[in-house]
Design an enzyme around this catalytic site. Structure first.
Site, short mmCIF file in Angstrom:
data_model
loop_
_atom_site.label_atom_id
_atom_site.label_comp_id
_atom_site.label_asym_id
_atom_site.label_seq_id
_atom_site.Cartn_x
_atom_site.Cartn_y
_atom_site.Cartn_z
N CYS A 113 0.88 -1.37 0.01
CA CYS A 113 -0.06 0.09 0.17
C CYS A 113 0.87 1.22 -0.09
O CYS A 113 0.33 2.62 -0.07
CB CYS A 113 -0.93 0.06 1.20
SG CYS A 113 -2.16 -1.39 1.45
N HIS A 247 -2.72 6.99 2.21
CA HIS A 247 -3.28 5.47 1.84
C HIS A 247 -4.81 5.57 2.14
O HIS A 247 -4.98 5.84 3.55
CB HIS A 247 -2.59 4.57 2.20
CG HIS A 247 -3.17 3.20 2.21
ND1 HIS A 247 -3.86 2.77 1.05
CD2 HIS A 247 -3.28 2.16 2.88
CE1 HIS A 247 -4.37 1.43 0.95
NE2 HIS A 247 -3.81 0.98 2.15
N ASN A 277 -10.46 0.01 -0.09
CA ASN A 277 -8.77 -0.08 0.01
C ASN A 277 -8.42 -0.53 -1.35
O ASN A 277 -8.49 -1.88 -1.54
CB ASN A 277 -8.22 -0.93 1.25
CG ASN A 277 -7.00 -1.10 1.17
OD1 ASN A 277 -6.20 -0.56 0.24
ND2 ASN A 277 -6.40 -1.59 2.33
#
Length: 321
Positions: A113, A247, A277
């Site tokens: 990520c 993120h 996500n």
């Protein structure tokens, strides 16, 4: 010596929208449970025949068009991804071929990520060293391929998509409309002792897994000082930030970090609500959407902060294109 600047952004998301109610028909969960714990309402899911390279190419094409550059102008392509299936050729090479780039250096980078902000720093260093003039830096993920759709703790989190940035070398000392010198110094690192907190393991069908509580505690206690250091290295006060794009892992994490920073005037990306996500795609995807909507002032300093598996982080302050 040269500096670098993000001159344009682009993004792509699949057409299919998967809602929390859709997931409630698949596993023991509910819209209220998901929203309370993650802030997520919907996420996008790619078609079976829609690959990481497909999404990356679409996002890159939009960024190139916005930059007013031709594919032949690009001499470096970096794709941040942890979900591409093929090991070789790289996704970056596939994207370069589809765009018609002439002979760029191309490679994939996997830092989960934190991938996009890590790739942005790597490309920034390459351009500053004179190894390239214009770079495409892309974050692209098909997390639906890695999702255990029977695990209610993780299947509610993930989505697919891509975001891209065109990074160009500029004369050293050249500043944008907001006075910032393009891409600021990166603050990056990892805590490898906690590497197993977020995992994609398995030979041919890896599955996403994580220790959610451990990641939450780490993120909410560790990231704010890293963000402050990125601002300090860029010579930008936190109070002067025009935007914050972290993120998009969890809305509670985002709000906690912003609260600790005290960045009350900054526009904060909360694309996790609509996109879930998307791992390495989340920062450029959310950034591109803010720019497309006109939510950020051109030239304004924007904090980018990627974090996740590794446990890794990479952040920098950039001038908004």
């Amino acid at each position: 010596m040269t500096s670098t600047r993000i001159v344009a952004l682009g993004h792509h998301q699949p057409e299919r929208v998967l809602t929390n109610d859709d997931l409630a028909a698949m596993v023991d969960t509910s819209d209220a449970w998901i929203r309370q714990r993650t802030g997520i309402a919907t996420r996008r899911i790619a078609r079976d025949d829609e690959s990481v390279a497909d999404m990356a190419t679409a996002a890159a094409g939009k960024a190139l068009a916005a930059a007013g550059l031709a594919p032949a102008d690009i001499d470096l392509v970096v794709v941040a991804t942890s979900s591409a299936i093929d090991r070789s050729p790289s996704t970056a090479a596939r994207v370069a071929a589809r765009l018609g780039a002439a002979a760029p250096a191309s490679y994939d980078l996997n830092n989960a990520c934190a991938g996009f902000t890590t790739a942005l720093a790597a490309a920034d260093h390459s351009l500053r060293a004179g190894a390239a003039r214009h770079a495409l830096v892309i974050g692209a993920e098909k997390m639906s391929d890695l999702t255990d759709w029977t695990d209610r703790s993780t299947c509610v989190l993930l989505g697919d998509g891509a975001g891209a940035a065109v990074l160009s070398a500029v004369a050293d000392g050249s500043t944008g409309p907001g006075g910032l010198q393009g891409v600021g110094p990166v603050v990056w690192g990892s805590d490898p002792t906690r590497a197993d907190a977020v995992r994609l393991t398995g030979a041919w069908q890896p599955r996403f897994a994580q220790d959610g509580q451990a990641v939450f505690r780490w993120a909410t206690s560790t990231l704010a000082p890293i963000a402050e250091e990125a601002c300090r290295r860029a010579g930008v006060a936190v109070a002067d930030l025009g935007g914050i794009v972290t993120h998009q892992a969890n809305l509670r994490i985002i709000e906690s970090v912003v609260r600790q920073l005290g960045a009350t005037e900054a526009v904060v990306a909360k694309d996790v609500v609509d996109s879930g996500n998307t791992s390495a795609a989340s920062v450029p995807l959310a950034f591109s959407k803010l720019v497309e909507r006109g939510d950020l002032t051109p030239g304004a300093p924007v904090l980018l902060l990627g974090f996740g598996g590794g446990l890794s982080w990479a952040g920098q302050v950039v001038s908004c294109p």
